[in-house]
Design a protein around this motif. Structure first.
Motif, mmCIF file in Angstrom:
data_model
loop_
_atom_site.group_PDB
_atom_site.id
_atom_site.type_symbol
_atom_site.label_atom_id
_atom_site.label_comp_id
_atom_site.label_asym_id
_atom_site.label_seq_id
_atom_site.Cartn_x
_atom_site.Cartn_y
_atom_site.Cartn_z
ATOM 1 N N UNK A 63 4.479 -10.097 37.184
ATOM 2 C CA UNK A 63 4.671 -10.466 35.777
ATOM 3 C C UNK A 63 3.995 -11.811 35.479
ATOM 4 N N UNK A 64 4.044 -12.743 36.416
ATOM 5 C CA UNK A 64 3.394 -14.039 36.225
ATOM 6 C C UNK A 64 1.881 -13.874 36.102
ATOM 7 N N UNK A 65 1.288 -13.029 36.957
ATOM 8 C CA UNK A 65 -0.156 -12.798 36.883
ATOM 9 C C UNK A 65 -0.530 -12.143 35.557
ATOM 10 N N UNK A 66 0.278 -11.222 35.120
ATOM 11 C CA UNK A 66 0.025 -10.526 33.863
ATOM 12 C C UNK A 66 0.108 -11.502 32.690
ATOM 13 N N UNK A 67 1.119 -12.338 32.682
ATOM 14 C CA UNK A 67 1.268 -13.333 31.611
ATOM 15 C C UNK A 67 0.120 -14.328 31.617
ATOM 16 N N UNK A 68 -0.316 -14.734 32.804
ATOM 17 C CA UNK A 68 -1.440 -15.658 32.910
ATOM 18 C C UNK A 68 -2.694 -15.039 32.309
ATOM 19 N N UNK A 69 -2.950 -13.785 32.638
ATOM 20 C CA UNK A 69 -4.115 -13.090 32.091
ATOM 21 C C UNK A 69 -4.027 -13.017 30.564
ATOM 22 N N UNK A 70 -2.859 -12.675 30.079
ATOM 23 C CA UNK A 70 -2.663 -12.539 28.639
ATOM 24 C C UNK A 70 -2.846 -13.887 27.935
ATOM 25 N N UNK A 71 -2.324 -14.954 28.524
ATOM 26 C CA UNK A 71 -2.466 -16.279 27.925
ATOM 27 C C UNK A 71 -3.915 -16.742 27.921
ATOM 28 N N UNK A 72 -4.648 -16.423 28.968
ATOM 29 C CA UNK A 72 -6.057 -16.818 29.019
ATOM 30 C C UNK A 72 -6.873 -16.036 28.008
ATOM 31 N N UNK A 73 -6.533 -14.768 27.797
ATOM 32 C CA UNK A 73 -7.270 -13.946 26.840
ATOM 33 C C UNK A 73 -7.044 -14.399 25.419
ATOM 34 N N UNK A 74 -5.816 -14.815 25.134
ATOM 35 C CA UNK A 74 -5.472 -15.339 23.819
ATOM 36 C C UNK A 74 -5.865 -14.437 22.670
ATOM 37 N N UNK A 75 -6.510 -15.032 21.684
ATOM 38 C CA UNK A 75 -6.891 -14.319 20.469
ATOM 39 C C UNK A 75 -8.066 -13.371 20.689
ATOM 40 N N UNK A 76 -8.723 -13.482 21.832
ATOM 41 C CA UNK A 76 -9.889 -12.628 22.090
ATOM 42 C C UNK A 76 -9.512 -11.236 22.570
ATOM 43 N N UNK A 77 -8.241 -10.991 22.855
ATOM 44 C CA UNK A 77 -7.813 -9.663 23.300
ATOM 45 C C UNK A 77 -7.716 -8.722 22.106
ATOM 46 N N UNK A 78 -8.216 -7.528 22.281
ATOM 47 C CA UNK A 78 -8.134 -6.539 21.204
ATOM 48 C C UNK A 78 -6.708 -5.999 21.118
ATOM 49 N N UNK A 79 -6.403 -5.340 20.028
ATOM 50 C CA UNK A 79 -5.077 -4.742 19.846
ATOM 51 C C UNK A 79 -4.794 -3.710 20.935
ATOM 52 N N UNK A 80 -5.817 -2.952 21.305
ATOM 53 C CA UNK A 80 -5.660 -1.941 22.353
ATOM 54 C C UNK A 80 -5.285 -2.595 23.688
ATOM 55 N N UNK A 81 -5.954 -3.697 24.022
ATOM 56 C CA UNK A 81 -5.661 -4.419 25.269
ATOM 57 C C UNK A 81 -4.257 -4.998 25.231
ATOM 58 N N UNK A 82 -3.863 -5.542 24.083
ATOM 59 C CA UNK A 82 -2.522 -6.127 23.943
ATOM 60 C C UNK A 82 -1.459 -5.051 24.147
ATOM 61 N N UNK A 83 -1.692 -3.856 23.595
ATOM 62 C CA UNK A 83 -0.729 -2.756 23.762
ATOM 63 C C UNK A 83 -0.629 -2.353 25.231
ATOM 64 N N UNK A 84 -1.772 -2.278 25.908
ATOM 65 C CA UNK A 84 -1.772 -1.909 27.331
ATOM 66 C C UNK A 84 -1.029 -2.959 28.154
ATOM 67 N N UNK A 85 -1.227 -4.231 27.835
ATOM 68 C CA UNK A 85 -0.543 -5.301 28.567
ATOM 69 C C UNK A 85 0.964 -5.282 28.303
ATOM 70 N N UNK A 86 1.343 -4.995 27.073
ATOM 71 C CA UNK A 86 2.773 -4.902 26.757
ATOM 72 C C UNK A 86 3.417 -3.720 27.489
ATOM 73 N N UNK A 87 2.689 -2.614 27.591
ATOM 74 C CA UNK A 87 3.186 -1.453 28.326
ATOM 75 C C UNK A 87 3.379 -1.827 29.798
ATOM 76 N N UNK A 88 2.410 -2.533 30.362
ATOM 77 C CA UNK A 88 2.512 -2.964 31.760
ATOM 78 C C UNK A 88 3.708 -3.882 31.951
#
Length: 112
Positions: A63-88
């Motif tokens: 979960x820490x690695x996933x959150x780190x990835x998400x925080x680094x991506x920030x606003x550049x993540x697409x909605x599709x990527x955000x949904x996949x990360x939330x599912x994970x």
């Protein structure tokens, strides 16, 4: 002459050089997930991060690695990527809950 408006908003470029950003200062001894893992489906991301080879300390580390990835991506993540990360995250939370409940059921009663 009419001007074209872009349908897609571009993310604001950072004026901070890459070497001065907070993520450049992060150092860790943890293992790294395989290349391209975060481009897969939410289920595949969760399964990949939950492996002992990637997260030897369990789902919490995943979960820490996933959150780190998400925080680094920030606003550049697409909605599709955000949904996949939330599912994970949802899948990892359920695995984390199972790990904690198993640990709680295996405790021996206190003698007194």
């Amino acid at each position: 002459m009419a001007t074209k408006k872009s349908a897609k908003k571009s993310a604001k470029k950072s004026s901070t050089p890459p070497s001065k950003r907070w993520s450049a200062k992060v150092t860790t001894d943890s293992t790294k997930p395989g290349p391209g893992l975060f481009k897969k489906s939410g289920k595949a991301i969760a399964e990949g991060l939950a492996k002992k080879a990637v997260s030897p300390k369990g789902p919490g580390q995943a979960m820490q690695m996933l959150s780190f990835y998400e925080n680094r991506g920030g606003k550049n993540l697409s909605e599709e990527r955000k949904r996949a990360l939330e599912m994970a995250k949802t899948i990892l939370r359920s695995k984390e809950g199972k790990a904690t409940s198993k640990a709680a059921t295996h405790k021996t009663p206190a003698k007194g």
